[in-house]
Design an enzyme around this catalytic site. Structure first.
Site, mmCIF file in Angstrom:
data_model
loop_
_atom_site.group_PDB
_atom_site.id
_atom_site.type_symbol
_atom_site.label_atom_id
_atom_site.label_comp_id
_atom_site.label_asym_id
_atom_site.label_seq_id
_atom_site.Cartn_x
_atom_site.Cartn_y
_atom_site.Cartn_z
ATOM 1 N N ALA A 131 3.445 -3.779 -7.320
ATOM 2 C CA ALA A 131 3.306 -4.366 -8.651
ATOM 3 C C ALA A 131 4.025 -3.510 -9.697
ATOM 4 C CB ALA A 131 1.830 -4.514 -8.997
ATOM 5 N N ARG A 171 -11.355 -12.725 6.951
ATOM 6 C CA ARG A 171 -11.803 -11.360 7.211
ATOM 7 C C ARG A 171 -13.294 -11.144 7.038
ATOM 8 N NH1 ARG A 171 -6.733 -8.351 4.311
ATOM 9 N NH2 ARG A 171 -5.374 -8.808 6.061
HETATM 10 C C1 LIG Z 1 -3.576 -0.282 5.696
HETATM 11 C C2 LIG Z 1 -3.342 -1.441 4.793
HETATM 12 C C3 LIG Z 1 -2.618 -2.537 5.225
HETATM 13 C C4 LIG Z 1 -2.383 -3.623 4.393
HETATM 14 N N1 LIG Z 1 -1.672 -4.676 4.860
HETATM 15 C C5 LIG Z 1 -1.430 -5.722 4.043
HETATM 16 C C6 LIG Z 1 -0.645 -6.822 4.502
HETATM 17 O O1 LIG Z 1 -0.181 -6.855 5.634
HETATM 18 N N2 LIG Z 1 -0.407 -7.827 3.635
HETATM 19 C C7 LIG Z 1 -0.886 -7.810 2.359
HETATM 20 O O2 LIG Z 1 -0.607 -8.749 1.627
HETATM 21 N N3 LIG Z 1 -1.627 -6.788 1.913
HETATM 22 C C8 LIG Z 1 -1.910 -5.732 2.713
HETATM 23 N N4 LIG Z 1 -2.660 -4.689 2.241
HETATM 24 C C9 LIG Z 1 -3.068 -4.646 0.834
HETATM 25 C C10 LIG Z 1 -1.894 -4.226 -0.040
HETATM 26 O O3 LIG Z 1 -1.133 -3.263 0.622
HETATM 27 C C11 LIG Z 1 -2.309 -3.644 -1.367
HETATM 28 O O4 LIG Z 1 -3.281 -4.415 -1.953
HETATM 29 C C12 LIG Z 1 -1.132 -3.593 -2.332
HETATM 30 O O5 LIG Z 1 -0.043 -2.962 -1.720
HETATM 31 C C13 LIG Z 1 -1.476 -2.907 -3.617
HETATM 32 O O6 LIG Z 1 -0.312 -2.747 -4.384
HETATM 33 P P1 LIG Z 1 -0.378 -2.246 -5.876
HETATM 34 O O7 LIG Z 1 1.032 -2.246 -6.355
HETATM 35 O O8 LIG Z 1 -1.346 -3.039 -6.643
HETATM 36 O O9 LIG Z 1 -0.947 -0.754 -5.826
HETATM 37 P P2 LIG Z 1 -0.593 0.537 -4.949
HETATM 38 O O10 LIG Z 1 0.460 0.291 -3.958
HETATM 39 O O11 LIG Z 1 -1.892 1.075 -4.502
HETATM 40 O O12 LIG Z 1 0.058 1.522 -5.985
HETATM 41 C C14 LIG Z 1 -0.670 2.225 -6.929
HETATM 42 C C15 LIG Z 1 0.287 3.055 -7.747
HETATM 43 O O13 LIG Z 1 -0.382 3.546 -8.870
HETATM 44 C C16 LIG Z 1 -0.161 4.917 -9.029
HETATM 45 N N5 LIG Z 1 -1.362 5.416 -9.715
HETATM 46 C C17 LIG Z 1 -2.656 5.112 -9.471
HETATM 47 N N6 LIG Z 1 -3.457 5.738 -10.351
HETATM 48 C C18 LIG Z 1 -2.653 6.430 -11.172
HETATM 49 C C19 LIG Z 1 -2.882 7.288 -12.276
HETATM 50 N N7 LIG Z 1 -4.117 7.526 -12.743
HETATM 51 N N8 LIG Z 1 -1.815 7.860 -12.870
HETATM 52 C C20 LIG Z 1 -0.540 7.633 -12.422
HETATM 53 N N9 LIG Z 1 -0.289 6.813 -11.383
HETATM 54 C C21 LIG Z 1 -1.321 6.238 -10.780
HETATM 55 C C22 LIG Z 1 0.133 5.446 -7.677
HETATM 56 O O14 LIG Z 1 0.935 6.607 -7.758
HETATM 57 C C23 LIG Z 1 0.879 4.263 -7.060
HETATM 58 O O15 LIG Z 1 2.238 4.360 -7.410
HETATM 59 C C24 LIG Z 1 -2.909 -3.615 3.084
HETATM 60 C C25 LIG Z 1 -3.647 -2.523 2.644
HETATM 61 C C26 LIG Z 1 -3.901 -1.463 3.501
HETATM 62 C C27 LIG Z 1 -4.783 -0.369 3.055
#
Ligand SMILES: Cc1cc2nc3c(=O)[nH]c(=O)nc-3n(C[C@H](O)[C@H](O)[C@H](O)COP(=O)(O)OP(=O)(O)OC[C@H]3O[C@@H](n4cnc5c(N)ncnc54)[C@H](O)[C@@H]3O)c2cc1C
Ligand code: FES
Lengths: 640, 271
Positions: free
Chosen positions: A45, A332
């Site tokens: 995101a 799930r």
């Molecule tokens: C093992 C595993 C397998 C998965 N497989 C799938 C799948 O096959 N298909 C699917 O659709 N989903 C899957 N998911 C879920 C999915 O991966 C996550 O929900 C999604 O990637 C989250 O993306 P995001 O960009 O919201 O956050 P994240 O990728 O968690 O990124 C968070 C970011 O925020 C930053 N951050 C956080 N707090 C702070 C702070 N206080 N200050 C500065 N930076 C901060 C971090 O550095 C990071 O860059 C899986 C999850 C897991 C755990």
């Protein structure tokens, strides 16, 4: 009382997004460079939004606590990403993806957001393929698909077992391009510790430089949080160890409402716990359920027998038995609870009795060992590394574990929280998955939010902010926020008690798993709500954070995060106690049908519960956003 | 074959760990006893336990980098008994289990050592040079929303598979730490090859390889002298064939950049 206006556009569901895009305000191209946007987080995101906003001409500042944006937790996603491309000609459509997601979420998500998600899903695949994401392909060179839980079509795109990695690296390359072009200012090793609000609008953040310990102030015209989920409240989970809730929790304490925190997802197929030292639970992708069959022995006494020595007739393929239409591919929450149930009956396998078999022998007979290796080789390797067992020879042992959080900061249709100027994307917001997320839909949502929603909707807010009106980081609000952070740091460092931070995280995790895990009861939740404040007090009285604040100090980082987890845990339990129904990942034992299925109460709980902070030591205020279903009828989820 | 997961006999080892308070400060090895370990625990879980001990004694725990703990984020980065990521093949530090060691072993733990990866603290190094190389050209330029339908450009399965092999890189830097010249050729060639294998990657193919290689040189990484220690240490066993592939790309690109006709029009139809 917070104002929760969902800002869902009027008109037929399928036209809402198109109409909204035509109606909302735009920022003219020459003015875009006059706006600074802070993006916290660079997972799917965060990276996708930072890159796209910079392309549009905004000045973007990107912050991550990682040493590189490429390390965000999104990297670990294995199985795939959904999109309504209907490349398989199996009857998929935007409507079907929308409907599956609404139903999968147990009718607790916002219809209009979900429909938009399904609409833009097709653009995501185009975008990623153009970036050079190496999706799996068929011999003719076209994209391949697989199926995932909760769907009867094959709409999941994948890159071996590393889909999240490849999508993230695609977004990271787009972000890197904009950093190289000078359009994004990248701050790695920078942890956001507070949100700064000026005249009621989010206008900046306070960060700690994790290498030098310096506390910095950053001002902007708008702040985007894309900081991921809060599943590590449970300590043991499939999340990366560093994933934390500090950004959203501190935003909550500055007035942003936190919605549905009790909607947590438990993934049915993870490697079971092996000891007290355990630091994480490894997921075995849901895609394995395409070809693996889940079973336990019919008889308790067979529990410790060699699995291959248990005859077909003595095995209970319980998902196929209970849910013949979806079988091993039921959603799930349902698969997880079914595993818990058979283990509670004493039929769980492995030493701890907390495990079920995921068996590939049929698939190996059908596809050959190499066929199975081609599909799941890396997952089998991971399993082997961790357990020293070959799943080609003996069935895997798996058990449910915390995996995802559907709850998060409340946002409207524009992905803006109730605090003007604060936007929330990806897993950090609450909007699209209701009470349960379907597999392969989180990656879809993260990229939808970042590439295709926020670039439009942020303009609607910024157009109302005069260019150059953003406050200076010397404003008193920044100073006050900085001082409060310095105070917390000092307190953590000066306690020098007897317990390492991990001690509290483990205790918190156990408490949460026991009382607010796969099945919840009013009495258990009340017990948790009694123990959590005690744990919090103990933490502040006896935690030991060695070292100082002006260098890299991992103990200090962890301490701040665990302190927030303890508080968030309390809100999670309160939400779970207040929601007197079962839905999706939230299962209250008091509310179930005789066959153990979730019993929803649409009349009294067909709403979003958005909690508002009222001050330390005060009970939070519950705001409700009613869920109006205009197109779909809320009905009993049926996967039988 | 590793020991079975059910073997419960515990083991005790001595850790000899590199301790360094900060960048540009002197470091030294310090010994720690790690007792009664469960062989099923991971190497990093062992460090967690040792660190809790150190903390309880009121000292500063060992700083080490980690996050996903499943071999995909590329954060963990220890050199163990002289080998980046330790004795196992095709794994990252976080995927190493104590069952790979014997009771009584002395285990030497250091940060990844390379000129371009300065030590930040204890076992943590600064690998931002990799990001700089990526920023120079590790991408295909595609504006969000401007992409054609994904199936309008078929990609032969073989090319896509090979691209995926290269794309599996986790950016940990073990290749650099393993190389006597501290070369980043495996890392760079993996990205150059991945993008160069796609039709989508052709327009910027020359520019990409030239920019990434020149940034790699500027960041102080060494040359490749074909020792292939990089592939041997790579947790994703990425093949050094990609280096040869990149060298070919680089030569062609350098040649073409000299002889390619250049258009006179620079602005392109501003109206
Ligand atoms: C093992 C595993 C397998 C998965 N497989 C799938 C799948 O096959 N298909 C699917 O659709 N989903 C899957 N998911 C879920 C999915 O991966 C996550 O929900 C999604 O990637 C989250 O993306 P995001 O960009 O919201 O956050 P994240 O990728 O968690 O990124 C968070 C970011 O925020 C930053 N951050 C956080 N707090 C702070 C702070 N206080 N200050 C500065 N930076 C901060 C971090 O550095 C990071 O860059 C899986 C999850 C897991 C755990
Ligand atoms: S911690 Fe992520 S690769 Fe080792």
């Amino acid at each position: 009382m917070a104002k929760l206006e969902s800002k869902v556009p009027s008109g037929p569901l399928a036209d809402k997004w198109r109409k909204h895009k035509a109606d909302i305000k735009l920022v003219n191209p020459a003015n875009k460079r006059k706006y600074d946007i802070i993006v916290v987080g660079a997972g799917l995101a965060g990276s996708s939004s930072a890159a796209t906003l910079a392309e549009l001409g905004y000045k973007v500042k990107s912050f991550v606590f990682h040493d590189s944006p490429r390390r965000a937790h999104s990297i670990a996603a294995q199985g795939g990403i959904n999109a309504a491309k209907n490349y398989q000609n199996d009857g998929d459509s935007v409507y079907r993806l929308f409907y599956d997601t609404i139903k999968g979420g147990d009718y607790r998500s916002r219809e209009a957001n979900v429909h938009r998600l399904a609409e833009v899903s097709v653009n995501i695949i185009d975008q990623c393929a153009a970036q050079g994401v190496p999706f799996a392909r068929e011999y003719g060179g076209l994209l391949a698909n697989r199926s995932f839980g909760g769907a009867q079509v094959s709409r999941t795109f994948y890159a071996r077992g590393q889909t999240g990695q490849q999508l993230l690296l695609g977004a990271y390359s787009a972000l890197s391009r904009m950093v190289g072009a000078g359009a994004v200012e990248l701050h790695t090793n920078s942890e956001m510790l507070d949100l700064v609000i000026v005249n009621g609008h989010a206008k900046g953040i306070i960060v700690r430089n994790l290498l030098t310990g310096a506390i910095e102030r950053h001002a902007a015209d708008a702040v985007i949080l894309a900081t991921g989920g809060y599943g590590n409240v449970y300590n043991l989970s499939t999340y990366a160890r560093q994933s934390n809730a500090t950004a959203i929790w501190r935003a909550y304490k500055r007035g942003a409402c936190l919605a549905n925190p009790c909607y947590t997802q438990i993934h049915p197929t993870c490697i079971p716990v092996s000891g007290d030292y355990q630091s994480k639970l490894t997921l075995m992708s849901e895609s394995l359920r395409n070809d693996g069959r889940i079973w336990v022995p019919k008889k308790k006494e067979d529990r410790l027998k060699e699995p291959n020595a248990i005859s077909e007739g003595d095995r209970d393929y319980y998902l196929e038995r209970m849910y013949p239409a979806f079988g091993n591919l039921c959603p799930r929450d349902i698969a997880s609870r079914a595993a818990k149930r058979v283990c509670d009956e004493g039929r769980g396998v492995g030493e701890s009795g907390l495990g079920v078999y995921l068996d590939f022998s049929d698939a190996i007979r059908r596809l050959g060992e190499n066929g199975v290796r081609e599909r799941y080789g890396n997952l089998f390797d991971i399993y082997h590394e961790i357990t020293a067992e070959s799943a080609y020879q003996v069935p895997m042992r798996i058990y449910p574990a915390i995996h995802y959080t559907m709850g998060g900061l409340w946002v409207d249709y524009n992905l803006m929280s109730n605090v003007p100027g604060l936007f929330v994307l990806g897993e950090a917001n609450f909007s699209d998955h209701g009470a349960n997320r379907l597999g392969a839909s989180a990656l879809m949502q993260g990229l939808a939010d970042g590439y295709f929603v926020i670039p439009y909707t942020i303009g609607d807010y910024l157009a109302g902010q005069k260019p150059g009106s953003r406050p200076s980081p010397d404003a008193p609000e920044f100073k006050a926020a900085e001082e409060s952070i310095l105070g917390v740091t000092k307190r953590l460092l000066s306690t020098k008690g007897r317990e390492p931070v991990s001690h509290f995280h483990k205790r918190l995790g156990k408490l949460m798993w026991e009382h607010c895990g796969m099945a919840r009861t009013a009495s258990g939740l009340r017990q948790a709500l009694k123990e959590l404040p005690q744990l919090r007090e103990e933490f502040w009285a006896t935690v030991n954070v060695p070292g100082s604040g002006d260098t890299l100090n991992q103990s200090l980082e962890k301490a701040g995060r665990v302190a927030d987890f303890i508080e968030l845990g309390e809100l999670l339990c309160l939400d779970a106690l207040t929601r007197e129904e079962s839905c999706g990942g939230h299962f209250r034992e008091e509310h179930q049908y005789p066959d153990g299925e979730c019993k929803r109460d649409d009349e009294n709980f067909g709403h979003v519960a958005a909690w508002e902070f009222q001050g330390e030591g005060k009970a939070p205020l519950l705001n409700k956003e009613p869920l109006n279903y205009e197109t779909v009828k809320m009905s009993l989820r049926n996967y039988k | 074959m590793v020991a079975s997961s059910t073997s419960k006999s515990s083991l005790s080892v001595t850790l000899r760990v590199w301790r360094q308070a900060g960048p540009n400060q002197p470091g030294k090895f310090v010994d720690y006893a790690a007792k009664d370990l469960n062989p099923d625990m991971s190497f990093l879980e062992m460090l967690d336990v040792v660190n809790d001990d150190i903390t309880t004694k009121g000292e500063e725990p060992i700083a080490f980098a980690h996050d996903c703990r499943e071999g995909i984020c590329g954060t963990c980065s220890c050199t163990i008994n002289g080998k980046p990521h330790g004795p196992g093949r095709g794994i990252a530090t976080c995927q190493l289990y104590m069952r790979s060691f014997h009771d009584g072993d002395l285990i030497v733990v250091e940060p990844f050592r390379a000129r371009s990866f300065p030590v930040i603290k204890d076992l943590i190094t600064d690998r931002s040079a990799f990001d700089k190389i990526m920023q120079a050209g590790g991408f295909i330029t595609v504006r969000t929303g401007a992409a054609p339908d994904a199936n309008s450009i078929p990609v032969p399965k073989h090319d896509a598979d090979l691209a995926m092999d290269a794309a599996a890189c986790i950016g940990c830097g073990a290749c650099v730490a393993a190389c006597r010249n501290a070369s980043a050729m495996l890392f760079v060639s993996a990205k150059v090859s991945q993008l160069g294998l796609f039709p989508q990657g052709q327009p910027e193919r020359d520019k990409r390889v030239l920019a990434m290689v020149s940034t790699m040189d500027a960041m102080g990484f060494g040359n490749c002298t074909n020792q292939y220690e990089c592939s041997a240490a790579c947790p994703k066993t990425i093949s050094h064939d990609f280096i040869a592939r990149m060298n070919r790309d680089y030569l062609k690109a350098s040649f073409r950049s000299v002889f390619k006709p250049v258009s006179n029009s620079t602005g392109g139809g501003a109206a």
